[in-house]
Design a protein around this motif. Structure first.
Motif, PDB file in Angstrom:
ATOM      1  N   ASP A 245       0.852  -1.181   0.000  1.00  0.00           N
ATOM      2  CA  ASP A 245       0.000   0.000   0.000  1.00  0.00           C
ATOM      3  C   ASP A 245       0.895   1.240   0.000  1.00  0.00           C
ATOM      4  N   GLU A 246       0.453   2.303  -0.698  1.00  0.00           N
ATOM      5  CA  GLU A 246       1.287   3.500  -0.824  1.00  0.00           C
ATOM      6  C   GLU A 246       1.617   4.132   0.523  1.00  0.00           C
ATOM      7  N   HIS A 247       0.795   3.901   1.538  1.00  0.00           N
ATOM      8  CA  HIS A 247       1.058   4.472   2.865  1.00  0.00           C
ATOM      9  C   HIS A 247       2.256   3.803   3.542  1.00  0.00           C
ATOM     10  N   PHE A 248       2.606   2.588   3.080  1.00  0.00           N
ATOM     11  CA  PHE A 248       3.723   1.852   3.675  1.00  0.00           C
ATOM     12  C   PHE A 248       4.890   1.709   2.706  1.00  0.00           C
ATOM     13  N   MET A 249       4.658   1.989   1.434  1.00  0.00           N
ATOM     14  CA  MET A 249       5.705   1.791   0.434  1.00  0.00           C
ATOM     15  C   MET A 249       6.877   2.729   0.720  1.00  0.00           C
ATOM     16  N   PRO A 250       8.102   2.236   0.585  1.00  0.00           N
ATOM     17  CA  PRO A 250       9.267   3.103   0.802  1.00  0.00           C
ATOM     18  C   PRO A 250       9.197   4.360  -0.058  1.00  0.00           C
ATOM     19  N   THR A 251       9.631   5.465   0.508  1.00  0.00           N
ATOM     20  CA  THR A 251       9.546   6.762  -0.165  1.00  0.00           C
ATOM     21  C   THR A 251      10.322   6.780  -1.474  1.00  0.00           C
ATOM     22  N   HIS A 252      11.471   6.133  -1.507  1.00  0.00           N
ATOM     23  CA  HIS A 252      12.293   6.183  -2.724  1.00  0.00           C
ATOM     24  C   HIS A 252      11.607   5.487  -3.894  1.00  0.00           C
ATOM     25  N   LEU A 253      10.698   4.550  -3.613  1.00  0.00           N
ATOM     26  CA  LEU A 253       9.952   3.898  -4.687  1.00  0.00           C
ATOM     27  C   LEU A 253       8.796   4.769  -5.174  1.00  0.00           C
ATOM     28  N   LEU A 254       8.297   5.626  -4.319  1.00  0.00           N
ATOM     29  CA  LEU A 254       7.213   6.533  -4.715  1.00  0.00           C
ATOM     30  C   LEU A 254       7.744   7.686  -5.555  1.00  0.00           C
ATOM     31  N   CYS A 255       8.919   8.216  -5.190  1.00  0.00           N
ATOM     32  CA  CYS A 255       9.424   9.451  -5.808  1.00  0.00           C
ATOM     33  C   CYS A 255      10.677   9.268  -6.654  1.00  0.00           C
ATOM     34  N   GLN A 256      11.347   8.127  -6.549  1.00  0.00           N
ATOM     35  CA  GLN A 256      12.531   7.824  -7.357  1.00  0.00           C
ATOM     36  C   GLN A 256      13.505   9.012  -7.413  1.00  0.00           C
ATOM     37  N   PRO A 257      14.101   9.387  -6.273  1.00  0.00           N
ATOM     38  CA  PRO A 257      14.953  10.581  -6.227  1.00  0.00           C
ATOM     39  C   PRO A 257      16.260  10.468  -7.011  1.00  0.00           C
ATOM     40  N   CYS A 258      16.622   9.260  -7.439  1.00  0.00           N
ATOM     41  CA  CYS A 258      17.828   9.129  -8.253  1.00  0.00           C
ATOM     42  C   CYS A 258      17.510   9.256  -9.742  1.00  0.00           C
ATOM     43  N   ALA A 259      16.285   8.935 -10.119  1.00  0.00           N
ATOM     44  CA  ALA A 259      15.873   9.044 -11.518  1.00  0.00           C
ATOM     45  C   ALA A 259      15.320  10.427 -11.837  1.00  0.00           C
ATOM     46  N   ILE A 260      14.742  11.092 -10.831  1.00  0.00           N
ATOM     47  CA  ILE A 260      14.205  12.448 -10.991  1.00  0.00           C
ATOM     48  C   ILE A 260      15.164  13.421 -10.322  1.00  0.00           C
ATOM     49  N   LYS A 261      15.554  14.437 -11.034  1.00  0.00           N
ATOM     50  CA  LYS A 261      16.474  15.443 -10.465  1.00  0.00           C
ATOM     51  C   LYS A 261      15.630  16.541  -9.801  1.00  0.00           C
ATOM     52  N   TYR A 262      15.332  16.320  -8.531  1.00  0.00           N
ATOM     53  CA  TYR A 262      14.496  17.273  -7.798  1.00  0.00           C
ATOM     54  C   TYR A 262      15.261  18.567  -7.540  1.00  0.00           C
ATOM     55  N   ASP A 263      14.524  19.683  -7.591  1.00  0.00           N
ATOM     56  CA  ASP A 263      15.111  20.979  -7.270  1.00  0.00           C
ATOM     57  C   ASP A 263      15.144  21.225  -5.773  1.00  0.00           C
ATOM     58  N   PHE A 264      14.268  20.530  -5.043  1.00  0.00           N
ATOM     59  CA  PHE A 264      14.235  20.690  -3.589  1.00  0.00           C
ATOM     60  C   PHE A 264      13.644  19.441  -2.951  1.00  0.00           C
ATOM     61  N   ILE A 265      14.284  19.007  -1.868  1.00  0.00           N
ATOM     62  CA  ILE A 265      13.747  17.923  -1.037  1.00  0.00           C
ATOM     63  C   ILE A 265      13.689  18.445   0.390  1.00  0.00           C
ATOM     64  N   GLY A 266      12.484  18.516   0.937  1.00  0.00           N
ATOM     65  CA  GLY A 266      12.293  19.043   2.282  1.00  0.00           C
ATOM     66  C   GLY A 266      12.013  17.938   3.282  1.00  0.00           C
ATOM     67  N   THR A 267      11.893  18.327   4.540  1.00  0.00           N
ATOM     68  CA  THR A 267      11.655  17.368   5.617  1.00  0.00           C
ATOM     69  C   THR A 267      10.337  17.661   6.321  1.00  0.00           C
TER      70      THR A 267
END
Length: 342
Positions: A245-267
Motif C-alpha cells: 500500500d502506498e502508505h507503507f511503500m518506501p519513499t524512494h519507490l514513490l518518488c525515485q529521487p535518483c531518476a528524478i532530479k528534484y530541485d528541492f527535497i524538504g523534511t
C-alpha cells in the motif's frame, strides 16, 4: 505608501511654520528644541513616484526565506555512489514508472511538480493545490479529501509532454523518518479506518498468529487488534515492496529521487516554513498558505514515537531497517534514540 508621504509633508510644513514664527518673533527661544526636531527627522522625499520601496520589498522577500538545498545535494551525491539506483526514468521498469507518475502532481499554471508521499502531510499539500487552482475557496471546505479527484498527474501527459515538464518545471518532495512515517500510518489505518484493518489487519493476524488458540480476540472486527510490532514485521517481510500500500511503500519507490532530479527535497519537521517558501517561489497568490495544523488533530509526536518503539524488540527494528535501507541511506536518516527490548 502615498498616504504616508502626505503625512510626512504635512509634518514638515508644520515644523517649517513653527521655525519661521520662532525666528521671526522669538529669535532667542527654542533653538535647542528645533535642533532636536531637526536631528530626529529623516530628509523628506517629495517625489510621488509609484515605484515600490526596494527596502520594503527586500524585507518581504527575506521573510519567506530561501530553500536549503543541502538535503537535495546530499541525495544527488548518494545516488551517484549507489550503483543499485536507476539514474534516469528510462531505466525504470513499467510498474516503477507507473507508481512514480501517479505520485507526481503537476501544476501547469505555476509550473511545478510535487511528489506526494502519504503520511508526510500530503493531504495538506493536496488541499493547497486545490485552493491555488481555484477548485475550492478555502481549505475548510474539504474536511474529507477525495485523493483521486481534482489533480493533474504526470501520467495524464504524453511522453513528450512529460519530458518537457520534467526538464522545465520546479520539482520538489518532502520526506520523513521511515519509522515515524510507519507509526503514523499504523495509528491511522489500524485505529481509524475499519475497511482497511478488516482486510489488511486480518491478513496480518492470520500470518503471524495462525491457529493460536491461546490468543482470544477482544476487538469488534477481526484485524483491528494488530500490534505495531506485527505491522512492522508485515511491511518488512513483504516480498515485493512495489505491491505494498502506498502508505507503507518506501519513499524512494514513490518518488525515485535518483531518476528524478528534484530541485528541492524538504523534511516533515520543517514542512510548514519550507512549504510557504515554495508557494511564494512558484508565484502562488499571497493569500494562499500552507494549512496550519488543526487543534483536534493528534499528530505522531515524539512522545508517541518513543513509547511505541520502546515496546519493540531490536531484531524487529533491524529487519525493518534492512527492508527500508534505501530510505534511511538516501535521505540520511539515522537510528531513533530509543532503547529497544532485547
Amino acid at each position: 505608501m502615498r498616504v504616508g508621504r502626505y503625512c510626512y509633508v504635512a509634518c514638515a510644513a508644520s515644523l517649517a511654520l513653527l521655525y519661521f514664527v520662532q525666528r521671526k518673533f522669538c529669535p532667542g527661544i527654542g533653538t535647542s528644541i528645533w535642533s532636536g526636531y531637526q536631528n530626529s527627522f529623516p530628509p523628506v522625499d517629495f517625489s510621488f513616484s509609484e515605484e515600490p520601496d526596494l527596502k520594503q520589498v527586500e524585507k518581504k522577500t527575506s521573510r519567506t526565506g530561501r530553500l536549503d538545498t543541502t538535503l537535495k545535494n546530499d541525495v544527488i551525491r548518494r545516488c551517484r555512489n549507489d550503483q543499485r539506483q536507476q539514474s534516469s526514468i528510462s531505466g525504470l521498469e513499467g510498474l516503477q514508472k507507473r507508481i512514480l507518475y501517479k505520485h507526481l502532481l503537476v501544476s501547469d499554471r505555476f509550473k511545478f511538480i510535487y511528489c506526494y508521499v502519504p503520511k508526510v502531510a500530503c493531504s495538506n499539500w493536496k488541499k493547497t493545490y486545490l485552493l491555488m487552482h481555484g477548485s475550492i475557496k478555502s481549505i475548510s471546505e474539504v474536511p474529507h479529501l477525495d485523493h483521486k479527484q481534482g489533480f493533474k498527474r504526470l501520467s495524464d501527459y504524453s511522453e513528450d509532454e512529460i519530458q518537457l515538464r520534467l526538464n522545465t518545471y520546479f520539482k520538489f518532495a518532502f520526506v520523513r523518518h521511515p519509522l515515524e512515517r510507519a507509526l503514523s500510518a499504523y495509528r491511522n489505518k489500524f485505529a481509524e479506518i475499519e475497511s482497511f484493518y478488516s482486510k489488511v489487519g486480518k491478513n496480518i493476524v492470520e500470518k503471524y498468529h495462525p491457529g493460536n488458540v491461546t490468543e482470544k480476540y477482544h476487538g469488534k472486527i477481526p484485524g483491528d487488534d494488530v500490534s505495531y510490532e506485527d505491522f512492522l514485521r508485515y511491511v518488512s517481510d513483504y516480498k515485493n515492496p512495489l505491491y505494498l500500500d502506498e502508505h507503507f511503500m518506501p519513499t524512494h519507490l514513490l518518488c525515485q529521487p535518483c531518476a528524478i532530479k528534484y530541485d528541492f527535497i524538504g523534511t516533515y519537521e520543517n514542512i510548514n516554513d519550507q512549504s510557504e517558501t515554495i508557494l511564494r517561489k512558484v508565484g502562488v497568490q499571497d493569500d494562499v498558505h500552507f494549512p496550519v495544523q488543526q487543534g483536534w488533530y493528534k499528530p505522531t509526536s515524539s512522545n508517541y514515537v518513543h513509547y511505541y518503539h520502546s515496546l519493540l524488540q531490536a531484531k524487529v527494528v533491524d529487519n525493518f531497517y534492512r527492508s527500508y535501507r534505501d530510505d534511511f541511506e538516501l535521505f540520511g536518516f539515522g537510528q531513533l534514540n530509543v532503547t529497544y527490548k532485547q
